[in-house]
Design a protein around this motif. Structure first.
Motif, short mmCIF file in Angstrom:
data_model
loop_
_atom_site.label_atom_id
_atom_site.label_comp_id
_atom_site.label_asym_id
_atom_site.label_seq_id
_atom_site.Cartn_x
_atom_site.Cartn_y
_atom_site.Cartn_z
N ASP A 54 0.88 -1.17 0.00
CA ASP A 54 0.00 0.00 0.00
C ASP A 54 0.92 1.22 0.00
N TYR A 55 0.54 2.24 -0.74
CA TYR A 55 1.35 3.46 -0.82
C TYR A 55 0.65 4.59 -0.10
N ARG A 72 -2.03 -0.96 -4.06
CA ARG A 72 -1.36 -1.09 -5.36
C ARG A 72 -2.00 -2.19 -6.18
#
Length: 95
Positions: A54-55, A72
């Motif tokens: 996850d960003y 993502r």
């Protein structure tokens, strides 16, 4: 937002440094771009079981702390990105 979350709040100039320290303290989280002095940082947080990324991008400009967390891969993050940003709002003094 499906698979992610966005939060924008007014903060003081030191909020990004506090949030950066809190993000770096999260398990399986690494800064991958940016820095506090650049006023924008992107982190990757990997899920515990499968390691999916996850960003989270956090930026401070014009007195606003802007946070965007997203998955993502896949279609659902099971709310973890929203929860992460809610915790960061508390760290920033806005929660």
């Amino acid at each position: 937002m499906t698979g992610g979350a966005i939060r924008v709040t007014e903060t003081g100039p030191d909020a990004l440094a506090r949030v950066d320290a809190a993000m770096r303290a999260l398990p399986r989280t690494t800064a991958i771009a940016g820095a506090v002095d650049e006023r924008r940082i992107t982190y990757v947080t990997r899920s515990k079981w499968v390691g999916f990324p996850d960003y989270t991008t956090i930026e401070h400009s014009d007195g606003l702390l802007k946070m965007h967390a997203r998955l993502r891969f896949g279609k659902s993050d099971m709310g973890v990105n929203r929860e992460r940003l809610e915790r960061m709002l508390i760290v920033a003094g806005q929660g």
